[in-house]
Design a protein around this motif. Structure first.
Motif, PDB file in Angstrom:
ATOM      1  N   ASN A 149      23.578  47.148 126.196  1.00  0.00           N
ATOM      2  CA  ASN A 149      22.381  47.171 127.063  1.00  0.00           C
ATOM      3  C   ASN A 149      22.163  45.867 127.807  1.00  0.00           C
ATOM      4  O   ASN A 149      21.377  45.794 128.741  1.00  0.00           O
ATOM      5  CB  ASN A 149      21.124  47.463 126.225  1.00  0.00           C
ATOM      6  N   PHE A 150      22.855  44.822 127.370  1.00  0.00           N
ATOM      7  CA  PHE A 150      22.622  43.478 127.925  1.00  0.00           C
ATOM      8  C   PHE A 150      22.994  43.430 129.409  1.00  0.00           C
ATOM      9  O   PHE A 150      24.042  43.918 129.821  1.00  0.00           O
ATOM     10  CB  PHE A 150      23.469  42.466 127.146  1.00  0.00           C
ATOM     11  N   ASP A 151      22.112  42.834 130.192  1.00  0.00           N
ATOM     12  CA  ASP A 151      22.407  42.634 131.612  1.00  0.00           C
ATOM     13  C   ASP A 151      21.862  41.259 131.980  1.00  0.00           C
ATOM     14  O   ASP A 151      20.650  41.032 131.928  1.00  0.00           O
ATOM     15  CB  ASP A 151      21.720  43.731 132.437  1.00  0.00           C
ATOM     16  N   GLU A 152      22.757  40.347 132.337  1.00  0.00           N
ATOM     17  CA  GLU A 152      22.307  38.958 132.545  1.00  0.00           C
ATOM     18  C   GLU A 152      21.291  38.829 133.684  1.00  0.00           C
ATOM     19  O   GLU A 152      20.621  37.816 133.811  1.00  0.00           O
ATOM     20  CB  GLU A 152      23.500  38.016 132.758  1.00  0.00           C
ATOM     21  N   ASP A 162      18.372  33.431 125.111  1.00  0.00           N
ATOM     22  CA  ASP A 162      18.564  32.870 126.455  1.00  0.00           C
ATOM     23  C   ASP A 162      20.072  32.782 126.707  1.00  0.00           C
ATOM     24  O   ASP A 162      20.755  31.959 126.112  1.00  0.00           O
ATOM     25  CB  ASP A 162      17.928  31.473 126.546  1.00  0.00           C
ATOM     26  N   PRO A 163      20.610  33.632 127.586  1.00  0.00           N
ATOM     27  CA  PRO A 163      22.067  33.716 127.760  1.00  0.00           C
ATOM     28  C   PRO A 163      22.704  32.378 128.132  1.00  0.00           C
ATOM     29  O   PRO A 163      23.861  32.141 127.849  1.00  0.00           O
ATOM     30  CB  PRO A 163      22.251  34.729 128.893  1.00  0.00           C
ATOM     31  N   MET A 164      21.942  31.502 128.785  1.00  0.00           N
ATOM     32  CA  MET A 164      22.523  30.233 129.235  1.00  0.00           C
ATOM     33  C   MET A 164      22.304  29.099 128.226  1.00  0.00           C
ATOM     34  O   MET A 164      22.821  28.011 128.389  1.00  0.00           O
ATOM     35  CB  MET A 164      21.924  29.821 130.594  1.00  0.00           C
ATOM     36  N   PRO A 201      27.117  28.611 125.185  1.00  0.00           N
ATOM     37  CA  PRO A 201      26.124  29.643 125.520  1.00  0.00           C
ATOM     38  C   PRO A 201      26.743  31.039 125.403  1.00  0.00           C
ATOM     39  O   PRO A 201      27.908  31.239 125.738  1.00  0.00           O
ATOM     40  CB  PRO A 201      25.755  29.328 126.962  1.00  0.00           C
ATOM     41  N   CYS A 202      25.940  32.005 124.939  1.00  0.00           N
ATOM     42  CA  CYS A 202      26.487  33.307 124.541  1.00  0.00           C
ATOM     43  C   CYS A 202      26.818  34.237 125.708  1.00  0.00           C
ATOM     44  O   CYS A 202      27.464  35.253 125.524  1.00  0.00           O
ATOM     45  CB  CYS A 202      25.501  33.996 123.609  1.00  0.00           C
ATOM     46  N   CYS A 203      26.356  33.900 126.908  1.00  0.00           N
ATOM     47  CA  CYS A 203      26.493  34.842 128.029  1.00  0.00           C
ATOM     48  C   CYS A 203      27.945  35.295 128.248  1.00  0.00           C
ATOM     49  O   CYS A 203      28.232  36.476 128.361  1.00  0.00           O
ATOM     50  CB  CYS A 203      25.940  34.209 129.312  1.00  0.00           C
ATOM     51  N   GLU A 204      28.879  34.325 128.241  1.00  0.00           N
ATOM     52  CA  GLU A 204      30.271  34.687 128.522  1.00  0.00           C
ATOM     53  C   GLU A 204      30.834  35.586 127.429  1.00  0.00           C
ATOM     54  O   GLU A 204      31.527  36.570 127.699  1.00  0.00           O
ATOM     55  CB  GLU A 204      31.148  33.436 128.675  1.00  0.00           C
TER      56      GLU A 204
END
Length: 445
Positions: A149-152, A162-164, A201-204
């Motif tokens: 479901n995640f969408d940055e 916080d993705p960043m 950061p977890c975003c990648e």
């Protein structure tokens, strides 16, 4: 040859062929040369089998049990394509897909405690997997749902992360995932080679897991594709694209000198003739003084007469041995393909083991992988330097690609292509730029 070109490309590795394809589609006049008599450079597929024996200096010729030499196309660098990854996108946009046929790899496996397990890729598989206990499964399922479901671009999907800023280590903690699950999520789903990502950061990482599951969703068995007749078909496909748009190709051309004037490239000398250019793209082997070594990769090509044990007799698969499982810093990979892909004689399998070298005895490092493959009929061992350009090439206009790393997919190669494109043109890479011009004069039927 004695002409002026916009871009000269040296070496027909995949990186170089894709870039010459893009430059040609964009209306640039391209000359592409290679000192070898075959396409593919470092990323070639070798045929017949006799040539592989010669290349690795193995005395005598292949035994009769190996079948016809011409039935073999053996990749020097083992990789698969992520079904939803950047290379597939490049193939689709340029329509190079029309020159190639792909098969889905039959399974992805992960090593744990000396055994191999199928990587659970759907909710149903995760719940049935013997990799985790019952409660662990529920937590892992929650995590997969979060990732899906995640969408940055949509903060409502963050759930307090916080993705960043939030590190991946903190995300794992939030979902209360244990070490084994962390190992296979980071290494078999996000496909990291080391654990450095945990404190970034977890975003990648989340996006990498999404790429894996979206790739998987396309074909179901695994997220990986592989071209019939071997990876050497890929550079040739892009070379055809370049030729359709007026690119000139010359194989077997010894490169005598790259000519530089006032610190800027102006041409290339071959067999006494000079071709002039404004920009030059090449692999590290053409400019040994302008690259530096940042490590080594060991690769072992193994010929087997049997599928790998515990893989359900798959005719193709990937096995990841996470570094934690074998007390290393980087993962060990196994890519296996077979006669089903027209790369080996009937009933034969090719398994290629690769990893980043960490000690003075690289052959010892890959032992856990070789043990999974026994009995092995023939081994071909290579240790290659990982080379990267010393500078970006913006002054000299000489743009050098990086050597192929130990990962078993092409995502890092595509990152290098996008990076070189940006250094050459000054603008961000855009997949739209790769689309064939609909009404072009070189169009095919």
């Amino acid at each position: 040859m004695n002409e002026e070109y916009d871009v000269i490309v040296l070496g027909t590795g995949l990186t170089e062929c894709i870039l010459s394809g893009i430059m040609s589609v964009n209306g640039k006049k391209v000359l592409h040369m290679d000192r070898n008599p075959y396409y593919g450079g470092e990323s070639a597929s070798i045929t017949p089998l006799e040539d592989l024996y010669k290349r690795f200096k193995i005395p005598g010729s292949p035994p009769e049990s190996m079948g016809r030499g011409r039935d073999w196309n053996v990749d020097l660098i083992p990789k698969f394509l992520m079904a939803n990854g950047q290379l597939v996108k490049m193939l689709l946009y340029t329509e190079v897909t029309r020159y190639l046929d792909f098969k889905v790899t039959e399974g992805s496996f992960v090593y744990k405690g000396g055994k191999i397990y199928k990587v659970p890729s759907t909710e149903a598989e995760a719940l049935a997997s013997s990799l985790m206990g019952l409660f662990e499964k529920r937590r892992f399922r929650k995590f997969l749902v979060y990732v899906a479901n995640f969408d940055e671009k949509d903060p409502r999907t963050f759930e307090g992360i916080d993705p960043m800023k939030t590190t991946m280590r903190e995300v794992y903690k939030k979902f209360d995932l244990g070490q084994d699950v962390i190992d296979f999520t980071g290494h078999a789903l996000a496909l990291y080679r080391t654990d450095d990502y945990l404190d970034q950061p977890c975003c990648e990482t989340i996006n990498r897991i999404k790429l894996y599951s979206e790739s998987l969703a396309r074909y179901g068995k695994s997220p990986y594709l592989y071209p019939l007749y071997g990876l050497g078909e890929l550079p040739q496909g892009f070379a055809r694209l370049s030729a359709i748009y007026g690119g000139t190709y010359m194989l077997n051309k010894p490169i005598e000198e790259i000519i530089v004037q006032n610190g800027k490239v102006i041409g290339v000398k071959s067999e006494g003739e000079i071709a002039r250019c404004k920009q030059l793209i090449c692999d590290p082997s053409y400019v040994k003084d302008q690259v530096e070594k940042v490590g080594q990769v060991i690769r072992v090509i193994c010929i087997l007469s049997h599928p790998i044990k515990n893989t359900n007799d798959a005719n193709s698969c990937q096995i990841i041995i996470p570094q934690n499982q074998v007390n290393r810093k980087s993962d060990i990979y196994v890519c296996m393909i077979s006669s089903a892909h027209n790369v080996a004689a009937q009933g034969k399998y090719i398994a290629i083991v690769s990893t980043t070298v960490e000690t003075k005895e690289p052959e010892k490092e890959i032992r856990p992988a070789l043990e999974l493959l026994e009995p092995i009929e023939q081994k071909f061992i290579s240790i290659s330097d990982l080379l990267v350009p010393k500078d970006l090439g913006t002054e000299s206009q000489i743009f050098i690609s990086r050597t192929y790393d130990a990962t078993t997919h092409f995502e890092t190669t595509c990152d290098d292509i996008k990076n070189i494109y940006k250094r050459m043109t000054g603008s961000e890479f855009d997949f739209e730029e790769m689309k064939r011009k609909k009404n072009d004069i070189y169009g095919e039927d």
